[in-house]
Design a protein around this motif. Structure first.
Motif, PDB file in Angstrom:
ATOM      1  N   LEU A  14       0.878  -1.309   0.017  1.00 26.16           N
ATOM      2  CA  LEU A  14      -0.162  -0.083  -0.045  1.00 26.16           C
ATOM      3  C   LEU A  14       0.933   1.129   0.082  1.00 26.16           C
ATOM      4  CD1 LEU A  14      -2.749   1.549   0.236  1.00 26.16           C
ATOM      5  CD2 LEU A  14      -2.640   1.077   2.722  1.00 26.16           C
ATOM      6  N   ASP A  15       1.878   1.320   0.811  1.00 30.85           N
ATOM      7  CA  ASP A  15       2.827   2.546   0.723  1.00 30.85           C
ATOM      8  C   ASP A  15       3.540   2.593  -0.539  1.00 30.85           C
ATOM      9  OD1 ASP A  15       4.394   4.471   2.278  1.00 30.85           O
ATOM     10  OD2 ASP A  15       5.900   3.380   2.231  1.00 30.85           O
ATOM     11  N   HIS A  16       3.958   1.656  -1.024  1.00 26.41           N
ATOM     12  CA  HIS A  16       4.483   1.392  -2.261  1.00 26.41           C
ATOM     13  C   HIS A  16       3.576   2.201  -3.485  1.00 26.41           C
ATOM     14  CE1 HIS A  16       7.499   0.719  -5.569  1.00 26.41           C
ATOM     15  NE2 HIS A  16       6.701  -0.180  -6.266  1.00 26.41           N
ATOM     16  N   GLU A  17       2.374   1.627  -3.408  1.00 27.66           N
ATOM     17  CA  GLU A  17       1.325   2.106  -4.310  1.00 27.66           C
ATOM     18  C   GLU A  17       1.093   3.488  -4.302  1.00 27.66           C
ATOM     19  OE1 GLU A  17      -1.173   2.292  -7.448  1.00 27.66           O
ATOM     20  OE2 GLU A  17       0.061   0.524  -6.943  1.00 27.66           O
ATOM     21  N   ARG A  18       1.004   4.152  -3.073  1.00 28.58           N
ATOM     22  CA  ARG A  18       1.020   5.567  -2.702  1.00 28.58           C
ATOM     23  C   ARG A  18       2.131   6.236  -3.364  1.00 28.58           C
ATOM     24  NH1 ARG A  18      -0.499   7.040   3.390  1.00 28.58           N
ATOM     25  NH2 ARG A  18       1.672   7.848   2.953  1.00 28.58           N
ATOM     26  N   TRP A  19       3.162   5.643  -3.081  1.00 25.61           N
ATOM     27  CA  TRP A  19       4.667   6.246  -3.766  1.00 25.61           C
ATOM     28  C   TRP A  19       4.384   6.281  -5.286  1.00 25.61           C
ATOM     29  CZ3 TRP A  19       8.192   4.840  -7.216  1.00 25.61           C
ATOM     30  CH2 TRP A  19       9.332   5.855  -7.093  1.00 25.61           C
ATOM     31  N   LEU A  20       4.099   5.383  -5.750  1.00 22.90           N
ATOM     32  CA  LEU A  20       3.790   5.216  -7.370  1.00 22.90           C
ATOM     33  C   LEU A  20       2.797   6.234  -7.806  1.00 22.90           C
ATOM     34  CD1 LEU A  20       3.743   1.408  -8.129  1.00 22.90           C
ATOM     35  CD2 LEU A  20       5.532   3.295  -8.805  1.00 22.90           C
ATOM     36  N   MET A  21       1.633   6.274  -7.032  1.00 29.14           N
ATOM     37  CA  MET A  21       0.820   7.672  -7.323  1.00 29.14           C
ATOM     38  C   MET A  21       1.282   8.909  -7.414  1.00 29.14           C
ATOM     39  SD  MET A  21      -2.801   6.020  -5.512  1.00 29.14           S
ATOM     40  CE  MET A  21      -3.494   7.618  -5.478  1.00 29.14           C
ATOM     41  N   GLN A  22       2.039   9.193  -6.387  1.00 28.31           N
ATOM     42  CA  GLN A  22       2.728  10.409  -6.346  1.00 28.31           C
ATOM     43  C   GLN A  22       3.626  10.628  -7.493  1.00 28.31           C
ATOM     44  OE1 GLN A  22       2.061  13.163  -4.035  1.00 28.31           O
ATOM     45  NE2 GLN A  22       3.133  14.147  -5.589  1.00 28.31           N
ATOM     46  N   PHE A  23       4.513   9.457  -7.707  1.00 28.31           N
ATOM     47  CA  PHE A  23       5.381   9.522  -8.827  1.00 28.31           C
ATOM     48  C   PHE A  23       4.999   9.952  -9.967  1.00 28.31           C
ATOM     49  CE2 PHE A  23       7.251   7.164 -12.482  1.00 28.31           C
ATOM     50  CZ  PHE A  23       8.670   7.719 -12.407  1.00 28.31           C
ATOM     51  N   ARG A  24       3.734   9.368 -10.346  1.00 29.59           N
ATOM     52  CA  ARG A  24       2.965   9.286 -11.742  1.00 29.59           C
ATOM     53  C   ARG A  24       2.322  10.880 -11.721  1.00 29.59           C
ATOM     54  NH1 ARG A  24       0.594   4.102 -10.440  1.00 29.59           N
ATOM     55  NH2 ARG A  24       2.021   2.361 -11.596  1.00 29.59           N
ATOM     56  N   ALA A  25       2.059  11.568 -10.541  1.00 27.07           N
ATOM     57  CA  ALA A  25       1.272  12.816 -10.476  1.00 27.07           C
ATOM     58  C   ALA A  25       2.558  13.820 -10.712  1.00 27.07           C
ATOM     59  CB  ALA A  25       0.665  13.093  -9.427  1.00 27.07           C
ATOM     60  N   ASP A  26       3.583  13.404 -10.447  1.00 25.04           N
ATOM     61  CA  ASP A  26       4.793  14.298 -10.514  1.00 25.04           C
ATOM     62  C   ASP A  26       5.330  14.275 -12.029  1.00 25.04           C
ATOM     63  OD1 ASP A  26       4.873  15.249  -7.765  1.00 25.04           O
ATOM     64  OD2 ASP A  26       6.497  13.812  -7.208  1.00 25.04           O
ATOM     65  N   ALA A  27       5.326  12.973 -12.609  1.00 31.44           N
ATOM     66  CA  ALA A  27       5.635  12.802 -13.910  1.00 31.44           C
ATOM     67  C   ALA A  27       4.888  13.724 -14.931  1.00 31.44           C
ATOM     68  CB  ALA A  27       5.960  11.331 -14.271  1.00 31.44           C
ATOM     69  N   GLU A  28       3.365  13.432 -14.636  1.00 26.70           N
ATOM     70  CA  GLU A  28       2.527  14.045 -15.544  1.00 26.70           C
ATOM     71  C   GLU A  28       2.549  15.570 -15.229  1.00 26.70           C
ATOM     72  OE1 GLU A  28      -2.233  14.412 -15.492  1.00 26.70           O
ATOM     73  OE2 GLU A  28      -1.197  12.418 -15.318  1.00 26.70           O
ATOM     74  N   ARG A  29       2.975  15.855 -14.135  1.00 24.47           N
ATOM     75  CA  ARG A  29       2.989  17.607 -14.034  1.00 24.47           C
ATOM     76  C   ARG A  29       4.321  18.131 -14.690  1.00 24.47           C
ATOM     77  NH1 ARG A  29       5.739  19.993 -10.137  1.00 24.47           N
ATOM     78  NH2 ARG A  29       6.083  18.191  -8.587  1.00 24.47           N
ATOM     79  N   LEU A  30       5.444  17.303 -14.682  1.00 20.30           N
ATOM     80  CA  LEU A  30       6.476  17.775 -15.109  1.00 20.30           C
ATOM     81  C   LEU A  30       7.066  17.375 -16.517  1.00 20.30           C
ATOM     82  CD1 LEU A  30       8.765  17.226 -11.853  1.00 20.30           C
ATOM     83  CD2 LEU A  30       7.809  19.342 -12.834  1.00 20.30           C
ATOM     84  N   ALA A  31       5.914  16.880 -17.229  1.00 19.71           N
ATOM     85  CA  ALA A  31       5.945  16.093 -18.673  1.00 19.71           C
ATOM     86  C   ALA A  31       6.514  17.193 -19.637  1.00 19.71           C
ATOM     87  CB  ALA A  31       4.751  15.370 -19.082  1.00 19.71           C
ATOM     88  N   ASN A  32       6.315  18.475 -19.598  1.00 20.88           N
ATOM     89  CA  ASN A  32       6.598  19.488 -20.521  1.00 20.88           C
ATOM     90  C   ASN A  32       7.724  20.506 -19.872  1.00 20.88           C
ATOM     91  OD1 ASN A  32       4.518  18.414 -22.313  1.00 20.88           O
ATOM     92  ND2 ASN A  32       3.157  19.734 -21.161  1.00 20.88           N
ATOM     93  N   GLU A  33       8.610  19.827 -18.836  1.00 20.98           N
ATOM     94  CA  GLU A  33       9.522  20.631 -18.491  1.00 20.98           C
ATOM     95  C   GLU A  33      10.758  20.348 -19.180  1.00 20.98           C
ATOM     96  OE1 GLU A  33      11.667  21.030 -13.981  1.00 20.98           O
ATOM     97  OE2 GLU A  33      11.537  19.100 -14.730  1.00 20.98           O
ATOM     98  N   ASN A  34      11.309  21.640 -19.482  1.00 20.66           N
ATOM     99  CA  ASN A  34      12.573  21.578 -20.409  1.00 20.66           C
ATOM    100  C   ASN A  34      13.707  22.254 -19.730  1.00 20.66           C
ATOM    101  OD1 ASN A  34      14.569  21.750 -22.239  1.00 20.66           O
ATOM    102  ND2 ASN A  34      13.369  22.706 -23.930  1.00 20.66           N
ATOM    103  N   LEU A  35      14.630  21.228 -19.207  1.00 22.86           N
ATOM    104  CA  LEU A  35      15.589  21.650 -18.309  1.00 22.86           C
ATOM    105  C   LEU A  35      16.720  22.724 -19.078  1.00 22.86           C
ATOM    106  CD1 LEU A  35      16.271  18.380 -16.292  1.00 22.86           C
ATOM    107  CD2 LEU A  35      15.211  20.402 -15.630  1.00 22.86           C
ATOM    108  N   ASN A  36      16.654  22.740 -20.390  1.00 26.90           N
ATOM    109  CA  ASN A  36      17.598  23.494 -21.414  1.00 26.90           C
ATOM    110  C   ASN A  36      17.066  25.144 -20.907  1.00 26.90           C
ATOM    111  OD1 ASN A  36      19.156  21.599 -22.424  1.00 26.90           O
ATOM    112  ND2 ASN A  36      17.737  21.027 -23.781  1.00 26.90           N
ATOM    113  N   ASP A  37      15.802  24.996 -20.673  1.00 27.35           N
ATOM    114  CA  ASP A  37      15.187  26.480 -20.517  1.00 27.35           C
ATOM    115  C   ASP A  37      15.769  26.898 -19.203  1.00 27.35           C
ATOM    116  OD1 ASP A  37      14.143  26.496 -22.981  1.00 27.35           O
ATOM    117  OD2 ASP A  37      12.358  25.745 -22.231  1.00 27.35           O
ATOM    118  N   GLU A  38      16.271  26.132 -18.336  1.00 23.52           N
ATOM    119  CA  GLU A  38      16.511  26.571 -16.839  1.00 23.52           C
ATOM    120  C   GLU A  38      17.960  27.058 -17.003  1.00 23.52           C
ATOM    121  OE1 GLU A  38      14.518  26.600 -14.065  1.00 23.52           O
ATOM    122  OE2 GLU A  38      13.104  25.867 -15.445  1.00 23.52           O
ATOM    123  N   ALA A  39      18.285  28.131 -16.183  1.00 22.18           N
ATOM    124  CA  ALA A  39      19.569  28.617 -15.886  1.00 22.18           C
ATOM    125  C   ALA A  39      20.514  27.546 -15.109  1.00 22.18           C
ATOM    126  CB  ALA A  39      19.641  29.990 -15.055  1.00 22.18           C
TER     127      ALA A  39
END
Length: 66
Positions: free
Chosen positions: A38-63
């Motif tokens: 259950l703890d691992h499943e919660r971790w995976l849910m957070q991982f997926r949410a973070d990955a979706e939120r950051l999907a369009n992040e372009n680190l080349n645009d960062e200083a």
């Protein structure tokens, strides 16, 4: 401080525990394994949410940090 948890399984809980238990595994061990899953499943849910939120992040645009 160790917590002691009382648990009175329903018939359905008992069925699930019986089906989920590995050979030679106690009820406590089965419940511990289930809690870890259950703890691992919660971790995976957070991982997926973070990955979706950051999907369009372009680190080349960062200083550069250095």
């Amino acid at each position: 401080m160790a917590a002691s948890i009382g648990f009175r399984p329903t018939r359905d809980d008992e069925r699930i525990l019986k089906e989920a238990a590995r050979p030679g595994e106690s009820t406590s061990e089965t419940l511990r394994r289930a809690l870890r899953l259950l703890d691992h499943e919660r971790w995976l849910m957070q991982f997926r949410a973070d990955a979706e939120r950051l999907a369009n992040e372009n680190l080349n645009d960062e200083a550069d940090a250095w």
